[in-house]
Design a protein around this motif. Sequence first.
Motif, PDB file in Angstrom:
ATOM      1  N   LYS A 158      79.518  63.355  32.916  1.00 45.52           N
ATOM      2  CA  LYS A 158      79.530  64.752  32.479  1.00 45.52           C
ATOM      3  C   LYS A 158      79.067  64.888  31.031  1.00 45.52           C
ATOM      4  CE  LYS A 158      82.993  66.455  35.655  1.00 45.52           C
ATOM      5  NZ  LYS A 158      84.335  67.011  35.823  1.00 45.52           N
ATOM      6  N   LEU A 159      79.555  63.986  30.175  1.00 44.76           N
ATOM      7  CA  LEU A 159      79.162  64.066  28.770  1.00 44.76           C
ATOM      8  C   LEU A 159      77.709  63.667  28.544  1.00 44.76           C
ATOM      9  CD1 LEU A 159      82.289  62.759  26.824  1.00 44.76           C
ATOM     10  CD2 LEU A 159      81.371  65.063  26.889  1.00 44.76           C
ATOM     11  N   LEU A 160      77.239  62.678  29.287  1.00 43.28           N
ATOM     12  CA  LEU A 160      75.864  62.196  29.101  1.00 43.28           C
ATOM     13  C   LEU A 160      74.852  62.972  29.929  1.00 43.28           C
ATOM     14  CD1 LEU A 160      76.560  58.356  29.107  1.00 43.28           C
ATOM     15  CD2 LEU A 160      76.037  59.793  27.129  1.00 43.28           C
ATOM     16  N   LYS A 217      72.106  64.760  19.790  1.00 41.50           N
ATOM     17  CA  LYS A 217      72.372  66.190  19.595  1.00 41.50           C
ATOM     18  C   LYS A 217      72.918  66.827  20.877  1.00 41.50           C
ATOM     19  CE  LYS A 217      69.402  67.049  15.683  1.00 41.50           C
ATOM     20  NZ  LYS A 217      70.490  67.196  14.743  1.00 41.50           N
ATOM     21  N   THR A 218      72.379  66.430  22.025  1.00 43.55           N
ATOM     22  CA  THR A 218      72.859  66.951  23.310  1.00 43.55           C
ATOM     23  C   THR A 218      74.304  66.524  23.543  1.00 43.55           C
ATOM     24  OG1 THR A 218      70.634  66.912  24.226  1.00 43.55           O
ATOM     25  CG2 THR A 218      72.445  66.969  25.801  1.00 43.55           C
ATOM     26  N   LEU A 219      74.590  65.266  23.270  1.00 43.72           N
ATOM     27  CA  LEU A 219      75.949  64.754  23.443  1.00 43.72           C
ATOM     28  C   LEU A 219      76.900  65.480  22.493  1.00 43.72           C
ATOM     29  CD1 LEU A 219      77.806  62.755  24.839  1.00 43.72           C
ATOM     30  CD2 LEU A 219      77.097  61.039  23.176  1.00 43.72           C
ATOM     31  N   GLY A 246      75.444  66.023  15.800  1.00 47.16           N
ATOM     32  CA  GLY A 246      74.363  65.112  16.149  1.00 47.16           C
ATOM     33  C   GLY A 246      73.860  64.302  14.975  1.00 47.16           C
ATOM     34  N   VAL A 247      74.681  64.182  13.942  1.00 50.30           N
ATOM     35  CA  VAL A 247      74.318  63.430  12.744  1.00 50.30           C
ATOM     36  C   VAL A 247      74.538  61.934  12.949  1.00 50.30           C
ATOM     37  CG1 VAL A 247      74.874  63.096  10.291  1.00 50.30           C
ATOM     38  CG2 VAL A 247      74.810  65.391  11.248  1.00 50.30           C
ATOM     39  N   ARG A 248      75.561  61.588  13.727  1.00 52.34           N
ATOM     40  CA  ARG A 248      75.882  60.179  14.002  1.00 52.34           C
ATOM     41  C   ARG A 248      75.874  59.935  15.499  1.00 52.34           C
ATOM     42  NH1 ARG A 248      81.002  58.451  10.503  1.00 52.34           N
ATOM     43  NH2 ARG A 248      80.482  56.460  11.434  1.00 52.34           N
ATOM     44  N   GLU A 249      75.547  58.716  15.858  1.00 48.89           N
ATOM     45  CA  GLU A 249      75.541  58.317  17.261  1.00 48.89           C
ATOM     46  C   GLU A 249      76.951  57.905  17.673  1.00 48.89           C
ATOM     47  OE1 GLU A 249      72.662  55.211  17.614  1.00 48.89           O
ATOM     48  OE2 GLU A 249      70.998  56.568  17.256  1.00 48.89           O
ATOM     49  N   MET A 250      77.336  58.315  18.859  1.00 48.92           N
ATOM     50  CA  MET A 250      78.650  57.974  19.379  1.00 48.92           C
ATOM     51  C   MET A 250      78.629  56.548  19.919  1.00 48.92           C
ATOM     52  SD  MET A 250      80.890  59.820  22.395  1.00 48.92           S
ATOM     53  CE  MET A 250      80.906  61.394  21.582  1.00 48.92           C
ATOM     54  N   SER A 251      79.614  55.763  19.520  1.00 53.00           N
ATOM     55  CA  SER A 251      79.725  54.405  20.059  1.00 53.00           C
ATOM     56  C   SER A 251      80.254  54.484  21.490  1.00 53.00           C
ATOM     57  CB  SER A 251      80.681  53.565  19.199  1.00 53.00           C
ATOM     58  OG  SER A 251      82.018  54.022  19.350  1.00 53.00           O
TER      59      SER A 251
END
Length: 87
Positions: free
Chosen positions: A83-85, A24-26, A61-66
Amino acid sequence: MPCSLRWRAYNVAMQRNDGTKLTKTLGKRLTDLRDKIGMSQREFADKIGISRGYLSDLERGVREMSLETLALVCKKTSTTPNKLLGF
């Protein structure tokens, strides 16, 4: 923190219960980045090379980013995984 340790920390976080919070944060950071650039979801998805639906799922935040998608986002937007993480 060396890059390999950051990736390992990302993978560990995704496997634990706090993976949902990280996802969700990402997603929020991805939305903020897209808004800062001033692009619609469609334009941003086309720039990265993913579908608009997948981008929408990532932002919510429904799916995890590969890791592959993370690398594409960073490359196409001249940002860093840090920055993104948030590392």
